[in-house]
Motif scaffolding. Structure first.
Motif, mmCIF file in Angstrom:
data_model
loop_
_atom_site.group_PDB
_atom_site.id
_atom_site.type_symbol
_atom_site.label_atom_id
_atom_site.label_comp_id
_atom_site.label_asym_id
_atom_site.label_seq_id
_atom_site.Cartn_x
_atom_site.Cartn_y
_atom_site.Cartn_z
ATOM 1 N N ASP A 37 23.569 55.088 50.722
ATOM 2 C CA ASP A 37 24.326 55.918 51.180
ATOM 3 C C ASP A 37 25.292 56.797 50.498
ATOM 4 O O ASP A 37 25.159 58.151 51.625
ATOM 5 C CB ASP A 37 25.592 55.117 52.104
ATOM 6 C CG ASP A 37 24.603 53.828 52.392
ATOM 7 O OD1 ASP A 37 23.530 53.404 53.116
ATOM 8 O OD2 ASP A 37 25.714 52.877 53.617
ATOM 9 N N SER A 38 25.275 56.678 49.708
ATOM 10 C CA SER A 38 25.864 58.229 48.468
ATOM 11 C C SER A 38 25.354 59.058 48.969
ATOM 12 O O SER A 38 25.549 60.299 48.957
ATOM 13 C CB SER A 38 26.164 57.613 47.505
ATOM 14 O OG SER A 38 24.955 57.870 46.605
ATOM 15 N N VAL B 135 26.080 55.361 59.319
ATOM 16 C CA VAL B 135 26.110 55.882 58.013
ATOM 17 C C VAL B 135 25.932 57.607 58.478
ATOM 18 O O VAL B 135 26.006 58.409 58.402
ATOM 19 C CB VAL B 135 25.204 55.599 57.147
ATOM 20 C CG1 VAL B 135 24.900 56.772 55.936
ATOM 21 C CG2 VAL B 135 25.097 54.136 56.533
ATOM 22 N N VAL B 136 24.712 57.550 59.310
ATOM 23 C CA VAL B 136 24.367 58.789 59.451
ATOM 24 C C VAL B 136 25.727 59.779 60.605
ATOM 25 O O VAL B 136 25.581 60.756 60.357
ATOM 26 C CB VAL B 136 22.942 59.218 60.054
ATOM 27 C CG1 VAL B 136 22.590 60.328 60.685
ATOM 28 C CG2 VAL B 136 21.708 58.354 59.238
ATOM 29 N N SER C 59 29.442 56.119 63.075
ATOM 30 C CA SER C 59 29.875 55.705 63.944
ATOM 31 C C SER C 59 29.954 56.148 65.566
ATOM 32 O O SER C 59 30.738 55.221 66.312
ATOM 33 C CB SER C 59 30.917 54.606 63.446
ATOM 34 O OG SER C 59 30.672 53.661 62.814
ATOM 35 N N GLY C 60 30.084 57.142 64.925
ATOM 36 C CA GLY C 60 30.065 58.083 66.390
ATOM 37 C C GLY C 60 29.185 58.601 67.329
ATOM 38 O O GLY C 60 30.006 59.367 68.454
ATOM 39 N N CYS C 61 28.359 58.988 66.926
ATOM 40 C CA CYS C 61 26.977 59.828 67.989
ATOM 41 C C CYS C 61 26.518 58.033 68.420
ATOM 42 O O CYS C 61 26.045 57.169 68.280
ATOM 43 C CB CYS C 61 25.809 60.193 67.178
ATOM 44 S SG CYS C 61 27.281 61.524 65.986
ATOM 45 N N LYS D 123 29.529 66.087 60.350
ATOM 46 C CA LYS D 123 30.659 66.690 61.586
ATOM 47 C C LYS D 123 30.479 66.759 62.985
ATOM 48 O O LYS D 123 30.574 66.543 63.801
ATOM 49 C CB LYS D 123 32.016 67.663 60.874
ATOM 50 C CG LYS D 123 32.461 65.980 59.827
ATOM 51 C CD LYS D 123 33.386 65.848 60.424
ATOM 52 C CE LYS D 123 34.112 64.683 59.584
ATOM 53 N NZ LYS D 123 33.437 63.544 59.006
ATOM 54 N N SER D 124 29.580 68.143 62.300
ATOM 55 C CA SER D 124 28.669 68.977 63.257
ATOM 56 C C SER D 124 28.032 67.965 64.559
ATOM 57 O O SER D 124 27.603 68.104 65.737
ATOM 58 C CB SER D 124 27.928 70.185 63.511
ATOM 59 O OG SER D 124 26.227 69.409 62.550
ATOM 60 N N LEU D 125 27.268 66.340 64.511
ATOM 61 C CA LEU D 125 26.274 65.876 64.587
ATOM 62 C C LEU D 125 27.414 64.979 66.495
ATOM 63 O O LEU D 125 28.206 64.314 66.046
ATOM 64 C CB LEU D 125 26.132 64.395 63.965
ATOM 65 C CG LEU D 125 24.618 64.973 63.127
ATOM 66 C CD1 LEU D 125 24.770 64.431 62.337
ATOM 67 C CD2 LEU D 125 23.987 65.500 63.500
#
Ligand code: WT7
Length: 619
Positions: A342-343, A374-375, A378-380, A351-353
């Motif tokens: 993950d690092s 991770v990618v 949790s927002g997309c 942030k754009s995703l």
């Protein structure tokens, strides 16, 4: 790769309220309403799309759609808007320029080297395409002539495809990873009159392929109007008998599918920056690098490189560099990057995703979760899009603002698509069930035939279950009606999202003089999804040596391409066969997977064959 029911996969992931509010389709109710209309009244549903795309109705146009999926009732056929006129290049470029998008970026090209990039606007693309279309004409290419293209991921490849469509010449693109032998077979089968290629030294240099010739020619080239049912392109895909099939797509229907799936599945809005990492040489690249985005007037990233160069952070660096909003990639790439930890990902903003897409094979819930948490922080929403070279575009897929996702499920049908799950006897199964994934009516972008072999088209897709298009995949429907595609149920395997037939690899192996017989099966692979495991019986008196293994690998690389190179080639003193001589692949798959319980082997002609295979198996 079958999915198991478990708490992990049954978690629900609804889209956020803020995402749904801005989405084209913002709830399941809205989706259901549109879906019902698309099935009940296809013409009413698709007509506005045809209009947006500039398809011209003419007096020749009779039915909006006409079709037959049942070989017992006559030849299989699908026609959308036959008699109406269209031109793909006109819809993708001229129309968008007329609508004021001329100075918008069509492609940000990102080369193999991070500092190597370029930008192409719609207007610039248009000029290059017209010039190159004139070059093709000068070389005698006419409407209906087939053109082979063998090129790397550079803007000139997009120029070449659009130039073909501008003059009504179907293209047949051969993925740059294929060998010269595969290229030859495809050119001969499609009887292409010309091959467009590049000199192949683009790594590390700016791409100017074809530019010199383009510079000297005319910038005006009127689009050649073609019938909606005229061929747009051929694209070869593996067939279970070994010989690749030239999947044929036509103009009008494919355009409608490419346009609408791109718009709704990625929820593309003006200002978004979309990136599909697939190579244009595969169908994903045709529909979701070139045609879908351009028909929508979208801005995309065109990427020449690989996920791990210069390091495992390249994807995220590109996302940040261009402020990518929609990222579309394959489970194999996701698993590869997941393995790196993950690092690396967290070094970048991302942030754009807004939307994350996956395609190519069933995605395991672990990879889905990693992609999401991770990618996408949790927002997309994740769109797990099921489709095939044959389907032209997405057929089973979530819509990001409407669908409550379940990790590992491709969820519900896209507009116009009617999936059914059949049992071995061709009966439609209802409720919770598992069986053959088929479709009972055509959507606009479904393939029309196998080039030069309509009978093979009918046999491959419609013979087993008359009245249905058979995908070759198995699927399960859960209690909530979600569809879970479980993978191929024919002799095909999926290596890193690339379909291969076992027969294709076997025939390549036995071409080696010292090989008497071979059998190829798939073995689960942590990154590639599946890999090739080959059993090889040498001719009498020939030793099974490292040199032989190396020679066989080299042969496959040369004959098919590097992506088809097997991970395992095992010595097989004798292959396990039934009394009628049929190789028991089920047993071989278990041996390849390292299982000790081989199931029922009582029908084997020679029981001892299995013991010797177990002794020689590789890990
Ligand atoms: C086969 C088609 C469609 C573009 C890439 C491959 C498998 C594809 C998914 C998915 C489960 C999938 C199927 C299908 N497949 N996407 N989201 N979930 N399986 O095109 O080479 O024609 O391969 O890929 O097995 O039949 P293709």
């Amino acid at each position: 790769m079958a999915h198991r029911v478990g708490s992990l996969c049954e978690d629900l992931y609804p889209p956020s309220k803020s995402f749904s509010e801005k989405a084209f389709v913002s709830s399941m109710e809205e989706y259901s309403e549109m879906y019902a209309k698309s099935i009940r009244e296809p013409a009413t549903f698709w007509r506005p799309t045809a209009e947006i795309l500039g398809i011209k109705s003419t007096s020749e146009e009779k039915d909006f759609v006409s079709w037959n999926f049942n070989p017992q009732k006559g030849p299989i056929h699908v026609e959308w808007l036959k008699g109406a006129q269209a031109n793909m290049c006109y819809s993708a470029l001229d129309l968008n320029i007329q609508r004021g998008l001329g100075d918008n970026v069509a492609f940000y090209w990102e080369g193999n080297e991070p500092e190597d990039d370029s930008v192409m606007t719609y207007k610039q693309l248009f000029v290059e395409v017209c010039k190159f279309a004139n070059v093709l004409k000068k070389h005698g290419v006419k409407k209906g002539d087939r053109v082979a293209i063998y090129m790397p991921m550079v803007p000139s490849l997009v120029v070449a495809m659009l130039a073909c469509t501008r003059i009504g010449a179907p293209h047949s693109i051969v993925f740059g990873g294929f060998s010269s032998g595969s290229l030859k077979d495809r050119i001969i089968d499609s009887s292409c009159s010309i091959l467009i290629t590049a000199d192949g030294v683009y790594r590390g240099t700016k791409c100017v392929a074809l530019k010199d010739i383009c510079d000297q020619v005319d910038e005006v080239c009127e689009p050649e109007w073609v019938d909606c049912e005229d061929t747009l392109f051929l694209l070869y895909t593996s067939g279970s008998t070994g010989k690749p099939k030239g999947v044929l797509h036509t103009t009008g229907g494919y355009m409608m599918t490419a346009y609408s799936t791109f718009k709704y599945v990625f929820d593309y809005h003006p200002g978004d920056i979309y990136w599909c990492t697939a190579d244009i040489g595969w169908i994903t690249g045709h529909t979701y690098v070139t045609y879908g985005p351009l028909l929508n007037g979208a801005t995309s990233v065109l990427f020449e490189g690989v996920p791990t160069y210069p390091d495992g952070g390249r994807f995220w660096a590109v996302v940040d560099k261009y402020k990518v909003t929609q990222l579309y990639t394959a489970p194999t790439a996701i698993r590869l990057l997941m393995k790196m930890g993950d690092s690396i990902v967290k070094r970048y903003s991302r942030k754009s995703l807004k939307v994350l897409g996956t395609v190519g094979e069933p995605i395991n819930p672990e990879a889905w979760m990693w992609y999401h948490h991770v990618v996408g922080d949790s927002g997309c929403p994740i769109v797990d899009t099921f489709w095939q070279t044959e389907t032209g575009g997405h057929v089973i897929t979530p819509l990001p603002g409407a669908t409550v996702a379940k990790p590992g499920s491709a969820t519900f049908p896209f507009f116009g698509v009617v999936p059914v799950i059949l049992d071995e006897n061709g009966r439609e199964l209802n409720g919770e069930c598992e069986g053959y994934l088929c479709f009972s009516q055509p959507w606009p972008g479904i393939m029309r035939t196998v080039f030069g072999d309509h009978e093979r088209f009918e046999t491959t897709y419609f013979k087993k279950f008359p009245g249905y298009y058979t995908t070759g995949d198995g699927a399960r429907r859960d209690t909530d009606g979600y569809i879970w595609v479980t993978g191929r149920i024919d002799d095909m395997l999926n290596v890193s999202g690339h379909l291969l037939s076992t027969a294709e690899v076997e025939s390549c192996l036995v071409e080696e003089q010292s090989v008497a017989e071979s059998a190829v099966v798939s073995r689960p692979h942590p990154v590639k999804g599946e890999c090739l495991y080959c059993f090889v019986t040498p001719m009498d008196g020939v030793a099974f040596t490292d040199a032989l293994v190396a020679a066989l690998k080299e042969r496959i690389r040369e004959k098919i391409g590097p992506f088809a190179c097997p991970d395992f080639i095992q010595y097989a003193p004798v292959l396990p066969k039934t009394r009628s001589g049929k190789i028991m692949r089920r047993v071989l798959r278990k041996i390849a997977a390292g299982e000790t319980n081989l199931g029922d082997v009582s029908t084997l002609a020679d029981q001892s064959s299995v013991e010797s295979l177990m002794r020689h198996r590789l890990d």
